[in-house]
Write a protein that holds these residues in place. Sequence first.
Motif, PDB file in Angstrom:
ATOM      1  N   THR A 179       0.825  -1.204  -0.014  1.00 20.93           N
ATOM      2  CA  THR A 179       0.277   0.037   0.037  1.00 20.93           C
ATOM      3  C   THR A 179       0.939   1.043  -0.006  1.00 20.93           C
ATOM      4  O   THR A 179       2.150   1.122   0.351  1.00 20.93           O
ATOM      5  CB  THR A 179      -0.860   0.171   1.120  1.00 20.93           C
ATOM      6  N   SER A 184      -2.786   5.441   4.280  1.00 23.38           N
ATOM      7  CA  SER A 184      -3.595   4.633   3.109  1.00 23.38           C
ATOM      8  C   SER A 184      -4.045   3.231   3.445  1.00 23.38           C
ATOM      9  O   SER A 184      -5.327   2.742   3.531  1.00 23.38           O
ATOM     10  CB  SER A 184      -2.701   4.515   2.059  1.00 23.38           C
ATOM     11  N   THR A 187      -6.796   3.452   6.315  1.00 25.15           N
ATOM     12  CA  THR A 187      -7.937   4.034   5.701  1.00 25.15           C
ATOM     13  C   THR A 187      -8.678   2.699   4.938  1.00 25.15           C
ATOM     14  O   THR A 187      -9.773   2.606   5.178  1.00 25.15           O
ATOM     15  CB  THR A 187      -7.716   5.116   4.552  1.00 25.15           C
ATOM     16  N   THR A 188      -7.939   1.876   4.211  1.00 27.15           N
ATOM     17  CA  THR A 188      -8.443   0.931   3.433  1.00 27.15           C
ATOM     18  C   THR A 188      -8.958  -0.330   4.655  1.00 27.15           C
ATOM     19  O   THR A 188     -10.022  -0.852   4.503  1.00 27.15           O
ATOM     20  CB  THR A 188      -7.510  -0.191   2.625  1.00 27.15           C
ATOM     21  N   ARG A 191     -12.253   1.036   6.257  1.00 29.64           N
ATOM     22  CA  ARG A 191     -13.568   0.875   5.305  1.00 29.64           C
ATOM     23  C   ARG A 191     -13.863  -0.444   5.007  1.00 29.64           C
ATOM     24  O   ARG A 191     -14.938  -0.879   4.874  1.00 29.64           O
ATOM     25  CB  ARG A 191     -13.101   1.464   3.998  1.00 29.64           C
ATOM     26  N   ALA A 192     -12.748  -1.586   5.184  1.00 26.81           N
ATOM     27  CA  ALA A 192     -13.160  -2.736   4.896  1.00 26.81           C
ATOM     28  C   ALA A 192     -13.909  -3.434   5.977  1.00 26.81           C
ATOM     29  O   ALA A 192     -14.899  -4.351   5.974  1.00 26.81           O
ATOM     30  CB  ALA A 192     -12.006  -3.458   4.614  1.00 26.81           C
ATOM     31  N   LEU A 340     -10.159  -6.399   1.455  1.00 28.98           N
ATOM     32  CA  LEU A 340      -9.098  -5.577   1.522  1.00 28.98           C
ATOM     33  C   LEU A 340      -8.503  -5.149   0.250  1.00 28.98           C
ATOM     34  O   LEU A 340      -8.324  -3.979  -0.216  1.00 28.98           O
ATOM     35  CB  LEU A 340      -8.123  -5.847   2.573  1.00 28.98           C
ATOM     36  N   ARG A 341      -8.344  -6.197  -0.625  1.00 26.55           N
ATOM     37  CA  ARG A 341      -7.681  -6.110  -1.803  1.00 26.55           C
ATOM     38  C   ARG A 341      -8.494  -5.158  -2.829  1.00 26.55           C
ATOM     39  O   ARG A 341      -8.179  -4.467  -3.476  1.00 26.55           O
ATOM     40  CB  ARG A 341      -7.321  -7.561  -2.334  1.00 26.55           C
ATOM     41  N   ILE A 343     -10.772  -3.141  -2.250  1.00 25.94           N
ATOM     42  CA  ILE A 343     -11.017  -1.585  -1.823  1.00 25.94           C
ATOM     43  C   ILE A 343      -9.846  -0.854  -2.290  1.00 25.94           C
ATOM     44  O   ILE A 343      -9.859   0.095  -2.681  1.00 25.94           O
ATOM     45  CB  ILE A 343     -11.112  -1.423  -0.140  1.00 25.94           C
ATOM     46  N   GLN A 344      -8.596  -1.575  -2.059  1.00 25.93           N
ATOM     47  CA  GLN A 344      -7.428  -0.921  -2.289  1.00 25.93           C
ATOM     48  C   GLN A 344      -7.332  -0.795  -3.864  1.00 25.93           C
ATOM     49  O   GLN A 344      -7.032   0.305  -4.617  1.00 25.93           O
ATOM     50  CB  GLN A 344      -6.171  -1.691  -2.123  1.00 25.93           C
ATOM     51  N   ASP A 347      -9.624   2.023  -5.016  1.00 28.14           N
ATOM     52  CA  ASP A 347      -8.969   3.589  -4.508  1.00 28.14           C
ATOM     53  C   ASP A 347      -7.934   3.797  -5.262  1.00 28.14           C
ATOM     54  O   ASP A 347      -7.759   5.029  -5.540  1.00 28.14           O
ATOM     55  CB  ASP A 347      -8.782   3.426  -2.778  1.00 28.14           C
ATOM     56  N   THR A 348      -6.770   3.022  -5.410  1.00 28.86           N
ATOM     57  CA  THR A 348      -5.526   3.343  -5.939  1.00 28.86           C
ATOM     58  C   THR A 348      -4.905   2.691  -7.089  1.00 28.86           C
ATOM     59  O   THR A 348      -4.106   2.969  -7.599  1.00 28.86           O
ATOM     60  CB  THR A 348      -4.589   3.476  -4.815  1.00 28.86           C
TER      61      THR A 348
END
Length: 477
Positions: A179, A184, A187-188, A191-192, A340-341, A343-344, A347-348
């Motif tokens: 990450t 960051s 944050t991930t 949110r997860a 998690l994967r 969402i990341q 996001d990015t």
Amino acid sequence: MHERSSVTELAEQLRRELNRYSPGGKLPSSRTLVDRFRVSPVTVARALAQLAAEGLVVTRPGAGVFRAQPRTTATAAGDTSWQEVALSADGAADLVPRSVDASGVLVSLAAPPPGVVEFNGGYLHPTLQPERAMSAALARAGRRPGAWGRPPTEGLPELREWFARNIGGAVTAAEVLITAGGQSALTTALRALAPPGAPVLVESPTYPGMLAIARSAGLRPVPVPVDPDGVKPGLLADAFRATGARVFVCQPLFQNPTGAVLAPERRGEVLRIAREAGAFVVEDDFVRRLVHEDAGPLPRPLAAEDPDGVVVHVSSLTKATSPSFRVSALAARGPVLERLRAIQIVDTFFVPRPLQEAALELVGSPAWPRHLRTISAELKTRRDTMTTALRLDLPELALPHIPSGGYHLWLRLPDGTDETALTAAALRAGVAITPGRPYFSAEPPAGHARLSFAAVAGAGEIAEGVRRLRTACDEVF
């Protein structure tokens, strides 16, 4: 003179001389500026680039550098008052307001005015950063085959493997995501793991950036007190029962801001309590690489002792390198890893491959262990220097715990002290400090201040900063 200082001084000199030239007029050539100011061509190029970025000059390849035409009068600003209604209406049904106060984070990110001693910094001083090693690593990384191509979304396999080995236990590379920095990753994770409106248990006091993350996601931070041995398990169990929370965020090693280390007898208790509550523990292992020389063996990450997927682990290279070296890892076991994967990726997409390649080059070089040994010794010296100066010059500031890792001290102020007044008086005296209030998600038990010893130039600046703080305290107390 340091290159950065030369660039700043030359840019300022050229800025003052611009009025000699009419708009569109040509400035002296780079070679003339090199000879006149006795600086390198690189310094001249960077100073002119700075003026171009400010819109003061225009560079025309092959022709030279010219004074820019004056800017036309800006058009009148539009009416943005409608946004107040739109933003409030959007959150009218939210259980927890999603407005974000970033002031607690900005304190450690903003550079103080020139001449001010930086006791509020959150990163290593440039003299402690491995600049040469990072530059060499980045140069080597750029020459790697495929270095500028698209990396795997989860991160480079070799870098994931390196983080997995450093976490230890049964953690594998397949359970690690790369990450872009610890902020960051946190944050991930939040949110997860928690839906908007849900409670999330946090240490009290704790890192303001994490509180800002939680609130921006519509979560409700619930404090669980910390002592020098870390979070109190009995109160943690009470908080889970009272709130029904499914997430607890903690820093078991050199906690920010107290410097506490979770005691051996509490580590298993914390995992057991979370497991019985059906909850996750987000472990922010942010300063493991800033251990002091006298610390002794460190406890393993909680993730290394967790076979059941309770812990979501965050670790980072940023604190031990540079604010701009934003490479970190999220590690988790079980179905949560896929969330998690996902969402990341949304996001990015991924962490830029050149930066991941540079991280691999850096941690695989002989310079890396040398750097860690150097900062370990230097941070201990700075901690001892600040501790001694505080005890001699400011005995009324209580220092309940002296950490053996991290980059700061957590001080309790005399009862009744106005933190805001002290922070303002300190800045007038020429020293920037961090007030304690942003570290609490509820009412604080007393006034506090956090003093960093990593962001200053050395022992002499620490002594001068404490002397200036004495002046501020004399004004406020």
